[in-house]
Design an enzyme around this catalytic site. Structure first.
Site, PDB file in Angstrom:
ATOM      1  N   TYR A  16      -8.889   4.417  -2.294  1.00 15.42           N
ATOM      2  CA  TYR A  16      -8.581   3.017  -2.004  1.00 15.42           C
ATOM      3  C   TYR A  16      -9.920   2.313  -1.891  1.00 15.42           C
ATOM      4  CZ  TYR A  16      -6.485  -1.186  -0.091  1.00 15.42           C
ATOM      5  OH  TYR A  16      -6.080  -2.494   0.082  1.00 15.42           O
TER       6      TYR A  16
ATOM      7  N   TYR B  18       1.997   3.531   5.355  1.00 15.97           N
ATOM      8  CA  TYR B  18       1.039   2.508   5.776  1.00 15.97           C
ATOM      9  C   TYR B  18       0.626   2.651   7.243  1.00 15.97           C
ATOM     10  CZ  TYR B  18       1.824  -0.372   1.549  1.00 15.97           C
ATOM     11  OH  TYR B  18       1.890  -0.852   0.264  1.00 15.97           O
TER      12      TYR B  18
END
Length: 339
Positions: free
Chosen positions: A199, A304
């Site tokens: 990421y 998440y």
């Protein structure tokens, strides 16, 4: 979506075209950006939409590496170091400087394995056979960081302890889902323990991160795109960069394909903190690995809020529900709300 691709395929391939505006148009073109990646021919990123006419946000830019925002600095060269292992096997069975802290954690937790006449395995990865390069199963549920060799080391680029260092080795496809906007899938099978991608985004100071949250219409929505680099935050650390609030990665407006990966309460990916040069722990990588075999075409997901404490009663309190984001993952163990 077909209309948006016409400009790219009919005009952007002509390198001799000096039409006013074309150069700027190409720099803002998502297809031009991903085609410029050095891995494009071997591991391409594609974008498809068979669901509606939506396109990726026009103000989004694809990155190949994270960029440092204002006030964020990497370590100076004088503080950098790498291992001096004579060969790749020394990294595994010797006393590799890159793995020194990882080895200490493993010893304290009895995590080292006997191998080859009493020698100990230190790598997080399998070294040989069909599992070579895969994260070992015993670490898939671990929250311990991954320490790797890097370009400042004496070992070769083929060192088995350079999995994340060598980058993404699978093609990815950004596609339009029916319920959750854009998502990501892989057109080839992914093995359990396989590294998928990092990421990435703009690495910003904690003050700037808070400013962006304050300006966001819904702060929780902004947090979908932001990762705190807090794995090594310690008020007693000898490294001043690790004592205060951590830096954060903002991938909302500039990032890689993983920015479009959706949440699931039953995910097939998991994030791990990965360290190359120890002097840059404050800007460590966020690496995504498969926690089970993933057949080609299955949507990639991660949790998440993994590791973040949640009050189970929040999802039952009607007064709090109206301020929470509803989860649409559809898994059997769905928590109902994200936060």
């Amino acid at each position: 979506m077909e209309d948006t691709t016409k400009r790219h395929f009919f005009y952007h391939g002509n390198t001799e075209d000096e039409t006013p505006g074309i150069t700027e148009e190409k720099s803002n073109c998502h297809w031009c950006q991903i085609r410029a990646f050095p891995t494009h021919k071997q591991y391409p990123i594609t974008i498809v939409n068979d669901a509606d006419q939506a396109t990726l946000p026009s103000n989004f830019r694809f990155l190949y590496h994270s960029v440092l925002g204002d006030g964020v600095e990497a370590a100076e060269d004088s503080f950098r170091s790498g291992c001096d292992c004579a060969d790749d096997e020394d990294c595994q069975y010797g006393h590799c400087l890159c793995l020194q802290e990882q080895e200490e954690v493993a010893e304290n937790g009895n995590g080292l394995d006997d191998a080859d006449g009493g020698r100990k395995k230190v790598y997080r990865y399998h070294m040989h056979g069909h599992k070579a390069g895969l994260l070992r199963s015993k670490f898939l549920d671990s929250r311990q960081p991954i320490y790797e060799c890097h370009d400042g080391c004496a070992c070769s680029e083929a060192c088995p302890n350079r999995v994340v260092e060598r980058g993404r080795k699978v093609p990815l496809q950004i596609f339009r889902t029916k319920k959750t906007g854009w998502g990501v899938r892989c057109p080839v099978d992914i093995k359990k323990g396989q590294f998928v991608d990092k990421y990435i985004g703009e690495i910003i100071t904690p003050r700037e991160a808070q400013r962006r949250r304050d300006e966001a219409e819904v702060a929780a929505r902004k947090d979908v795109y932001m990762f705190a680099l807090d794995k090594f935050t310690d008020e007693n650390s000898p490294d001043t960069r690790l004592r205060g609030d951590p830096l954060e990665v903002d991938g909302e407006f500039m990032s890689g394909p993983t920015r479009f990966i959706n949440h699931s309460c039953d995910p097939n990916l998991r994030t791990f903190a990965r360290v190359g040069d120890h002097a840059d722990k404050h800007i460590h990588d966020i690496a995504m690995f498969a926690i089970r075999d993933i057949p080609r075409g299955e949507e990639l997901t991660f949790d998440y809020v993994s590791g973040v404490h949640q009050d189970e009663d929040d999802g039952k309190d009607q007064s709090k529900k109206q301020h929470m984001s509803k989860c649409l993952c559809g898994s059997k163990n769905c928590r109902g709300y994200l936060w």
